[in-house]
Design an enzyme around this catalytic site. Sequence first.
Site, short mmCIF file in Angstrom:
data_model
loop_
_atom_site.label_atom_id
_atom_site.label_comp_id
_atom_site.label_asym_id
_atom_site.label_seq_id
_atom_site.Cartn_x
_atom_site.Cartn_y
_atom_site.Cartn_z
N PRO A 80 0.77 -1.27 -0.16
CA PRO A 80 0.11 0.08 -0.01
C PRO A 80 0.73 1.28 -0.08
O PRO A 80 1.77 1.39 0.79
CB PRO A 80 -0.64 -0.29 1.38
CG PRO A 80 -0.02 -0.95 2.38
CD PRO A 80 0.76 -2.05 1.43
N GLY A 82 0.37 5.34 0.02
CA GLY A 82 -0.68 6.44 0.12
C GLY A 82 -0.52 7.31 -1.03
O GLY A 82 0.66 7.81 -1.20
N SER A 109 -4.16 1.42 -0.18
CA SER A 109 -4.01 2.04 0.94
C SER A 109 -5.31 2.86 1.33
O SER A 109 -6.01 3.27 0.24
CB SER A 109 -3.03 3.14 0.69
OG SER A 109 -3.33 4.14 1.76
N THR A 158 -2.60 -2.10 9.24
CA THR A 158 -1.09 -1.53 9.63
C THR A 158 -1.10 -1.00 10.94
O THR A 158 -1.82 -0.19 11.35
CB THR A 158 -0.85 -0.35 8.71
OG1 THR A 158 -0.99 -0.94 7.37
CG2 THR A 158 0.60 0.42 8.74
N LYS A 256 0.45 -5.78 9.33
CA LYS A 256 1.54 -5.15 8.70
C LYS A 256 2.09 -4.17 9.73
O LYS A 256 1.56 -3.29 10.17
CB LYS A 256 1.12 -4.41 7.39
CG LYS A 256 2.20 -3.72 6.74
CD LYS A 256 1.58 -3.02 5.44
CE LYS A 256 2.88 -2.17 4.75
NZ LYS A 256 3.03 -0.97 5.41
N ASP A 311 8.61 -6.39 3.83
CA ASP A 311 8.84 -5.35 3.14
C ASP A 311 9.83 -4.38 3.56
O ASP A 311 10.26 -4.47 4.55
CB ASP A 311 7.53 -4.85 2.59
CG ASP A 311 6.86 -3.54 3.85
OD1 ASP A 311 7.75 -3.32 4.42
OD2 ASP A 311 5.53 -3.47 3.55
N ARG A 335 8.39 1.52 -2.75
CA ARG A 335 9.14 2.54 -3.50
C ARG A 335 9.54 2.02 -4.83
O ARG A 335 9.38 3.00 -5.82
CB ARG A 335 10.44 3.09 -2.77
CG ARG A 335 9.99 3.93 -1.53
CD ARG A 335 11.39 4.72 -0.98
NE ARG A 335 11.07 5.30 0.23
CZ ARG A 335 10.96 4.56 1.56
NH1 ARG A 335 11.15 3.58 1.49
NH2 ARG A 335 10.44 5.44 2.49
C1 LIG Z 1 5.06 7.27 -0.71
C2 LIG Z 1 4.65 6.14 0.38
C3 LIG Z 1 3.51 5.88 1.06
C4 LIG Z 1 3.16 4.96 1.72
N1 LIG Z 1 1.61 4.79 2.44
C5 LIG Z 1 1.32 3.68 3.17
C6 LIG Z 1 0.20 3.54 3.41
O1 LIG Z 1 -0.72 4.48 3.31
N2 LIG Z 1 -0.17 2.39 4.37
C7 LIG Z 1 0.73 1.49 4.79
O2 LIG Z 1 0.54 0.90 5.52
N3 LIG Z 1 1.91 1.98 4.35
C8 LIG Z 1 2.18 2.81 3.40
N4 LIG Z 1 3.70 2.90 2.87
C9 LIG Z 1 4.58 1.86 3.45
C10 LIG Z 1 4.59 0.76 2.35
O3 LIG Z 1 3.53 0.13 2.30
C11 LIG Z 1 5.99 -0.18 2.47
O4 LIG Z 1 5.75 -0.72 3.97
C12 LIG Z 1 7.10 0.34 2.39
O5 LIG Z 1 7.17 1.35 1.35
C13 LIG Z 1 8.06 -0.89 2.11
O6 LIG Z 1 9.52 -0.26 1.95
P1 LIG Z 1 10.21 0.00 0.45
O7 LIG Z 1 9.45 1.36 0.07
O8 LIG Z 1 11.52 0.17 0.81
O9 LIG Z 1 9.95 -0.85 -0.55
C14 LIG Z 1 4.19 3.80 2.17
C15 LIG Z 1 5.33 3.87 1.76
C16 LIG Z 1 5.57 4.98 0.75
C17 LIG Z 1 7.10 4.89 0.26
#
Ligand SMILES: Cc1cc2nc3c(=O)[nH]c(=O)nc-3n(C[C@H](O)[C@H](O)[C@H](O)COP(=O)(O)O)c2cc1C
Length: 391
Positions: A80, A82, A109, A158, A256, A311, A335
């Site tokens: 997810p 956001g 998300s 989460t 999560k 993740d 990312r």
């Molecule tokens: C821009 C951005 C927005 C995110 N928004 C959410 C979200 O709304 N809900 C959530 O549970 N995790 C969110 N995450 C975390 C991701 O789900 C995930 O845990 C994380 O990106 C994993 O790390 P990585 O970016 O190095 O792959 C977000 C991550 C990013 C980079």
Amino acid sequence: MNTSRAVNIEDLRRAARRRLPRAVFDYIDGGADREHTLAHNCRAYDDIIFRPRCAVAVPNYEMRTTVLGTEIAMPIILAPVGSSRMFYPRGEEVAANVAGSVGTIYTLSTLSGCLLEDVKKATTGPAWYQLYLIGGHDVARATIERARLAGYSALVVTIDTPVAGMRERDLRNGMKELVTRNPWKMLPFVMQFAVKPQWLAGFFSDGGMMKFPNVVLPGEGPMLYADVGTALEASVVTWADLKWIRHAWQGPIVVKGVHIGDDARRAIDAGANAIVVSNHGGRQLDDVHATIRALPEVVAAARGQVEVLLDGGIRRGGDVAKALCLGARAVLIGRAYAYGLGAAGEAGVRRAVEILRADLLRTIKLLGCPSTSALDRSYVEVPAEWEARVK
Ligand SMILES: Cc1cc2nc3c(=O)[nH]c(=O)nc-3n(C[C@H](O)[C@H](O)[C@H](O)COP(=O)(O)O)c2cc1C
């Protein structure tokens, strides 16, 4: 951008930086506080060394697996993310569509810019819904029912966001001021947008996303971007809430944001069917262990009772292989695909997944391992102090 020129995820990251306004790029790229965990998440994979088996002939390499009973083409799921609609017009629908077409799961998300029903319709594949308890149980109950009717197959809860992390880049770029719609407050920060006309044209042609249509607050309608910080603080998820969610949602629940073995046990006791070892990509509490380092402790604590996913920091297929060797059933990427989306929309997300898929396949071939599900500890060497943490 010609995405076929992107050789690795870092190339997509650079392309995203070129296309996006600084505030938007930094929102994706940045982490909390000193960004230690953000960096550790990626670097910790360097400490794991492969032990390949050479001269092995395999007629058919296999990457298919199942997660919570759903078959996916590769052990890579879209996490997810956001506000994806801010990176590219109808961003969540675009990413979901790619996930379906490559045979994997998209996780939407709560803080999505697109309607959850539209996102589900945009994909031919399975989708999960990530839930924040914004607005309390009544708002969550209504959303859960919508997610069920729309066909989401699992709920991702989460648990690492009792408050938004301290994202210094966002503060410096005026993310707070930019969403107030007060021209005087926004003025010092608008130049970063003026120099990205292509992004700007896309953003406005898509309606200029400033709200979250899936968080419908009674008497107020969809939540505005400006209210997220306060809303998150009022929506901490406790283990008691998780038990409530267990009753409200009959399908599988993925918890999560687990870092330690004890929380894995609590999640299982509260009814989780799977756990994601995650530190939110280093965006919440800084100076926690990299997720790959936390993984062995959580896998041991789970005792095979639930599936364990991971993740954080996945930028190469080799990273995915290492996580699978240490007991993850599959990984989620954040990312890696968000850069692709920001760089080039659908083509960028597709390229991100393709890079990781091809990398992973090459890695198992080089390891002499017939399938991703056959990866285990015998294919890697981990530092001795990592082992010491596993009780
Ligand atoms: C821009 C951005 C927005 C995110 N928004 C959410 C979200 O709304 N809900 C959530 O549970 N995790 C969110 N995450 C975390 C991701 O789900 C995930 O845990 C994380 O990106 C994993 O790390 P990585 O970016 O190095 O792959 C977000 C991550 C990013 C980079």
